[in-house]
Design a protein around this motif. Structure first.
Motif, PDB file in Angstrom:
ATOM      1  N   ILE A 104       0.835  -1.204   0.000  1.00  0.00           N
ATOM      2  CA  ILE A 104       0.000   0.000   0.000  1.00  0.00           C
ATOM      3  C   ILE A 104       0.868   1.252   0.000  1.00  0.00           C
ATOM      4  N   LEU A 105       1.885   1.270   0.859  1.00  0.00           N
ATOM      5  CA  LEU A 105       2.729   2.463   0.953  1.00  0.00           C
ATOM      6  C   LEU A 105       3.566   2.646  -0.316  1.00  0.00           C
ATOM      7  N   LYS A 106       4.019   1.566  -0.900  1.00  0.00           N
ATOM      8  CA  LYS A 106       4.773   1.677  -2.158  1.00  0.00           C
ATOM      9  C   LYS A 106       3.900   2.290  -3.246  1.00  0.00           C
ATOM     10  N   GLU A 107       2.644   1.862  -3.295  1.00  0.00           N
ATOM     11  CA  GLU A 107       1.708   2.414  -4.280  1.00  0.00           C
ATOM     12  C   GLU A 107       1.488   3.903  -4.062  1.00  0.00           C
ATOM     13  N   LYS A 108       1.634   4.343  -2.810  1.00  0.00           N
ATOM     14  CA  LYS A 108       1.451   5.763  -2.486  1.00  0.00           C
ATOM     15  C   LYS A 108       2.746   6.567  -2.623  1.00  0.00           C
ATOM     16  N   GLY A 113      11.745  -0.632   2.482  1.00  0.00           N
ATOM     17  CA  GLY A 113      12.861  -1.531   2.742  1.00  0.00           C
ATOM     18  C   GLY A 113      12.688  -2.296   4.039  1.00  0.00           C
ATOM     19  N   ALA A 114      13.279  -3.489   4.087  1.00  0.00           N
ATOM     20  CA  ALA A 114      13.198  -4.328   5.289  1.00  0.00           C
ATOM     21  C   ALA A 114      14.542  -4.978   5.558  1.00  0.00           C
ATOM     22  N   LEU A 127       6.582 -12.394   3.103  1.00  0.00           N
ATOM     23  CA  LEU A 127       6.504 -11.031   3.624  1.00  0.00           C
ATOM     24  C   LEU A 127       7.296 -10.020   2.797  1.00  0.00           C
ATOM     25  N   LYS A 128       7.953 -10.467   1.763  1.00  0.00           N
ATOM     26  CA  LYS A 128       8.705  -9.552   0.897  1.00  0.00           C
ATOM     27  C   LYS A 128       7.781  -8.673   0.054  1.00  0.00           C
ATOM     28  N   GLN A 129       6.533  -9.048  -0.049  1.00  0.00           N
ATOM     29  CA  GLN A 129       5.590  -8.344  -0.922  1.00  0.00           C
ATOM     30  C   GLN A 129       5.578  -6.837  -0.635  1.00  0.00           C
ATOM     31  N   GLY A 130       5.872  -6.042  -1.662  1.00  0.00           N
ATOM     32  CA  GLY A 130       5.798  -4.589  -1.541  1.00  0.00           C
ATOM     33  C   GLY A 130       7.099  -3.917  -1.159  1.00  0.00           C
ATOM     34  N   PHE A 131       8.133  -4.676  -0.835  1.00  0.00           N
ATOM     35  CA  PHE A 131       9.398  -4.066  -0.424  1.00  0.00           C
ATOM     36  C   PHE A 131      10.334  -3.904  -1.619  1.00  0.00           C
ATOM     37  N   ASP A 132      10.871  -2.704  -1.791  1.00  0.00           N
ATOM     38  CA  ASP A 132      11.892  -2.463  -2.814  1.00  0.00           C
ATOM     39  C   ASP A 132      13.182  -3.200  -2.451  1.00  0.00           C
ATOM     40  N   PHE A 133      13.483  -3.234  -1.167  1.00  0.00           N
ATOM     41  CA  PHE A 133      14.679  -3.914  -0.660  1.00  0.00           C
ATOM     42  C   PHE A 133      14.248  -4.845   0.470  1.00  0.00           C
ATOM     43  N   TYR A 134      14.727  -6.088   0.429  1.00  0.00           N
ATOM     44  CA  TYR A 134      14.386  -7.047   1.486  1.00  0.00           C
ATOM     45  C   TYR A 134      15.644  -7.831   1.826  1.00  0.00           C
ATOM     46  N   GLU A 135      16.317  -7.422   2.884  1.00  0.00           N
ATOM     47  CA  GLU A 135      17.590  -8.027   3.261  1.00  0.00           C
ATOM     48  C   GLU A 135      17.351  -9.142   4.279  1.00  0.00           C
ATOM     49  N   ASP A 136      17.564 -10.377   3.849  1.00  0.00           N
ATOM     50  CA  ASP A 136      17.220 -11.517   4.702  1.00  0.00           C
ATOM     51  C   ASP A 136      18.324 -12.568   4.762  1.00  0.00           C
ATOM     52  N   GLU A 163      12.828   9.753   0.908  1.00  0.00           N
ATOM     53  CA  GLU A 163      11.639  10.151   1.672  1.00  0.00           C
ATOM     54  C   GLU A 163      10.471  10.407   0.730  1.00  0.00           C
ATOM     55  N   PRO A 164       9.255  10.082   1.134  1.00  0.00           N
ATOM     56  CA  PRO A 164       8.946   9.373   2.371  1.00  0.00           C
ATOM     57  C   PRO A 164       9.306   7.891   2.241  1.00  0.00           C
ATOM     58  N   TYR A 165       9.764   7.303   3.338  1.00  0.00           N
ATOM     59  CA  TYR A 165      10.157   5.903   3.314  1.00  0.00           C
ATOM     60  C   TYR A 165       9.379   5.105   4.362  1.00  0.00           C
ATOM     61  N   PHE A 166       9.318   3.807   4.095  1.00  0.00           N
ATOM     62  CA  PHE A 166       8.810   2.862   5.083  1.00  0.00           C
ATOM     63  C   PHE A 166       9.919   1.844   5.314  1.00  0.00           C
ATOM     64  N   LEU A 167      10.410   1.786   6.533  1.00  0.00           N
ATOM     65  CA  LEU A 167      11.485   0.865   6.888  1.00  0.00           C
ATOM     66  C   LEU A 167      11.022  -0.055   8.008  1.00  0.00           C
ATOM     67  N   TRP A 168      11.210  -1.348   7.792  1.00  0.00           N
ATOM     68  CA  TRP A 168      10.944  -2.338   8.842  1.00  0.00           C
ATOM     69  C   TRP A 168      12.279  -2.969   9.239  1.00  0.00           C
ATOM     70  N   VAL A 169      12.567  -2.958  10.540  1.00  0.00           N
ATOM     71  CA  VAL A 169      13.787  -3.566  11.058  1.00  0.00           C
ATOM     72  C   VAL A 169      13.397  -4.592  12.129  1.00  0.00           C
ATOM     73  N   HIS A 170      13.862  -5.809  11.937  1.00  0.00           N
ATOM     74  CA  HIS A 170      13.511  -6.912  12.831  1.00  0.00           C
ATOM     75  C   HIS A 170      14.755  -7.362  13.598  1.00  0.00           C
ATOM     76  N   TYR A 171      14.642  -7.398  14.931  1.00  0.00           N
ATOM     77  CA  TYR A 171      15.732  -7.872  15.804  1.00  0.00           C
ATOM     78  C   TYR A 171      15.332  -9.219  16.402  1.00  0.00           C
ATOM     79  N   TYR A 172      16.305 -10.136  16.453  1.00  0.00           N
ATOM     80  CA  TYR A 172      16.007 -11.514  16.839  1.00  0.00           C
ATOM     81  C   TYR A 172      16.711 -11.965  18.122  1.00  0.00           C
ATOM     82  N   ASP A 173      17.563 -11.136  18.687  1.00  0.00           N
ATOM     83  CA  ASP A 173      18.505 -11.568  19.729  1.00  0.00           C
ATOM     84  C   ASP A 173      17.883 -12.313  20.910  1.00  0.00           C
ATOM     85  N   PRO A 174      16.720 -11.893  21.463  1.00  0.00           N
ATOM     86  CA  PRO A 174      16.215 -12.597  22.658  1.00  0.00           C
ATOM     87  C   PRO A 174      15.719 -14.020  22.407  1.00  0.00           C
ATOM     88  N   HIS A 175      15.668 -14.438  21.150  1.00  0.00           N
ATOM     89  CA  HIS A 175      15.247 -15.802  20.850  1.00  0.00           C
ATOM     90  C   HIS A 175      16.317 -16.797  21.314  1.00  0.00           C
TER      91      HIS A 175
END
Length: 666
Positions: A104-108, A113-114, A127-136, A163-175
């Motif tokens: 949705i945000l990419k369309e807008k 990026g993630a 979950l990559k759907q819609g991300f210009d960059f998906y670092e996994d 800008e405007p950007y949507f960035l998702w950052v996922h941290y996993y350390d407590p697992h």
């Protein structure tokens, strides 16, 4: 109240003239009470504390499912699992028809990026759907990325986003496994991981312009840490596993606001769209976080069924009460008086339970426990191995039509899970067959149909070379889970070791029909052919595996054996080298690389490799023998003498020791 409203109004108006960036930070496996902004006193999570001073702090926020992939699907679609259809890690993926926040945000016009820190959020799960960059990409040895590197990747990605950007950052350390770096002063390794994660949030948060960025920080689920006999998460729906931290910072906000309303991760999606004034069908979603008033919160976990054939659990929270439903019984808790959920009120508060039950069935279209679920991608075995190393289980063999009231309540068996997801494999790797067999016997007394435990027992009997007993156990396990390709492959291997080749072949073919991408079956099947010197069929099988991009060091190793048998040593070396690259502890691969080099006259390189192999296993008989031969060929008498001494000491009854001992004594 007027002051709060006016303050919020000013924030909304003032930010209209700026680009509204969006940052979503997800904290894997983070209990709400592990953060000092939620009252944790043993550590200070100063960076999240600082952000909380200019954020809404939700005191009663919940994950709909205590599992990473389904919870993140809820965050980024705004839908509960019965709508987005991802019901368990590993076996489902987010369907392409799902509409994600990134799309949705990419369309807008947003740059999207993630950066994700664990293989369970690999792009193959949707979950990559819609991300210009998906670092996994993750470290293959640990299957995760540590917080410091995650932040560095996020900062690098920010440089690419406009800008405007949507960035998702996922941290996993407590697992789990909890292994905080040195210097993290905390009373437990788990809290040490939380502290390390928080410290590495600082560079990212310092980079963000708080005046024009909407920030959401959310735990995907919690961690039980032994509460209710659950070591980790996924099995139960009690608060330690489903109550999560949730912060919302609106652009320009400079005050902390604590909110007591029950809210769900499902409300993050509508909150962001509503704030950005992007149209969406609001009646299809939960209310936004700031408008949630006395809403019901949906809960579920199907992990107990898919992994262990126990009852799934579903639940609802409304007001102060939580109702948990299994296939055979219910539990009711008053969270305002019984925070630890120890007193089941189902018999004394029947009217409240009835009302909650009615509310529950208004939420979900699923009348019974039969779940609506998406298909699963053909996940490469490399990825599955990485996930299994973290304790994830592939439950794709289980048929939900078998869910019934006879299934045990996972509450009564939760203490078994850590053994089944971590300890059993570790014991097998240490060749401790007796400990595995003893523990499995204890488990089967309480849970006679535990096919996962049976599978480990079968492998333990392999170590004891008791293939007859292993066969009996694998057959017993298959009666419980007849579509488990893993069990069929292991039964096939057992039959091969018993020299029942026709039956073994049938089991291997059955395995391939169930899952043609399962790497282990190609390994077992090719080993059977190689044992009978049938290199032609072994080569056909292994070539088929490589054409399917199936990743397993022993597939390359077995191909190397075929090339070596043909005396094509240079080609064999390449396959052994590939196997060693994939598994740096694969001593047989090193030994054969050394042999190939020796045969092609590269004795110096051969000797170097043998010394590397002896670092992995200093007592390896074959490696010691080869090192003695090559050292003598190179006229390295002193080194040869050291290896001869060791061989005589370790293997005094061997023919080699008897032959060398008189010579050495001279």
């Amino acid at each position: 109240m007027m002051k709060k409203f006016f303050s919020l109004f000013l924030i909304l108006v003032s930010t209209l003239i700026y680009a509204q960036n969006v940052l979503v930070i997800t904290l894997d496996t983070t209990r709400q009470d592990s953060l000092s902004c939620y009252g944790q006193k043993d550590i200070r999570t100063e960076n999240l504390d600082k952000l909380s001073e200019s954020s809404y702090l939700f005191l009663n926020a919940f994950s709909p499912v205590p599992q990473t992939l389904p919870a993140h699907c809820t965050i980024f679609t705004g839908k509960y699992p019965y709508d987005h259809k991802v019901r368990d890690n590993l076996i489902n993926y987010l369907p392409e028809e799902a509409v994600t926040l990134a799309e949705i945000l990419k369309e807008k016009g947003y740059s999207t990026g993630a950066v994700v820190s664990a293989v369970i959020l690999n792009h193959r799960f949707g979950l990559k759907q819609g991300f210009d960059f998906y670092e996994d990409k993750q470290d293959k040895k640990t299957s995760e990325t540590r917080a410091k590197e995650t932040t560095q990747r996020a900062l690098s990605l920010l440089e690419k986003l406009k800008e405007p950007y949507f960035l998702w950052v996922h941290y996993y350390d407590p697992h789990h496994p909890y292994k905080p770096p040195e210097g993290m002063k905390a009373p437990s390794d788990y809290l040490g991981e939380v502290l390390y994660m928080d410290k590495n949030l600082k560079p990212l948060l310092d980079k963000i312009n708080l005046s024009n960025t909407l920030i959401v920080v959310a735990g995907d689920h919690g961690e039980s840490l032994g509460d209710h006999n659950e070591a980790e998460h996924g099995v139960l729906l009690y608060n330690p596993a489903v109550k999560i931290p949730l912060l919302l910072h609106l652009p320009g906000q400079d005050k902390k606001v604590k909110l007591n309303e029950n809210v769900s991760l499902a409300s993050i999606f509508p909150t962001i769209l509503e704030y950005l004034k992007i149209d969406f069908k609001k009646d299809e979603f939960s209310p936004s976080l700031l408008k949630a008033k006395d809403i019901p919160i949906y809960l579920e976990t199907y992990f107990p069924f898919f992994s262990f054939k126990w009852s799934p659990l579903r639940g609802i929270i409304k007001g102060n009460y939580k109702l948990i439903i299994s296939t055979k019984e219910e539990e009711l808790y008053d969270l305002s008086k019984d925070e630890k959920e120890m007193k089941n009120l189902i018999k004394s508060k029947t009217k409240i339970a009835e009302n909650l039950r009615e509310e529950f069935y208004k939420l979900t279209p699923e009348r019974e426990f039969m779940p609506l679920q998406s298909k699963g991608h053909s996940v490469p075995d490399e990825l599955k191995k990485q996930l299994q190393a973290l304790g994830y289980i592939d439950g794709s063999a289980m048929d939900p039509r078998e869910i019934n009231s006879a299934l045990p309540n996972p509450r009564d068996l939760a203490d078994m899970v850590f053994f089944l997801t971590h300890e059993a494999r570790a014991l097998l790797n240490k060749k401790d067959a007796d400990s595995v067999i003893k523990k499995v016997k204890e488990i089967l007394k309480r849970d006679p149909n535990n096919f996962q435990a049976m599978g480990f027992a079968g492998e333990a009997y392999w170590l004891k070379e008791d293939y007859k007993r292993a066969k009996e156990i694998f057959e017993q396990a298959i009666k419980v889970s007849d579509k488990s390709y893993d069990l069929h492959a292991k039964l096939g291997y057992t039959l091969f070791k018993m020299d029942d080749l026709e039956e073994a072949k049938e089991e291997f073919e059955r395995t391939l029909k169930l899952n043609e991408y399962f790497a282990d079956v190609y390994v077992y099947y090719s080993e059977m052919y190689l044992s009978k010197k049938d290199t032609k069929n072994a080569e056909i099988l292994l070539d088929k595996a490589l054409k399917k991009d199936i990743y397993h060091p022993r597939i390359y190793y077995n191909f190397g054996l075929i090339k070596m048998d043909k005396k094509d040593y240079r080609e064999a070396f390449k396959y052994f080298e590939k196997a060693y690259e994939m598994d740096s502890n694969f001593k047989e691969a090193i030994g054969n690389m050394a042999y190939c080099l020796y045969q092609t006259g590269e004795k110096e390189k051969s000797f170097i490799l043998l010394k590397e192999g002896l670092k992995i296993d200093p007592n390896d008989f074959s490696m010691l023998k080869a090192a003695i031969t090559v050292a003598l060929d190179l006229n390295r008498v002193k080194e040869a003498e050291e290896y001869i001494k060791k061989l005589i000491e370790l293997y005094p009854d061997s023919e080699e020791a008897k032959r060398m001992k008189p010579f050495f004594q001279k």
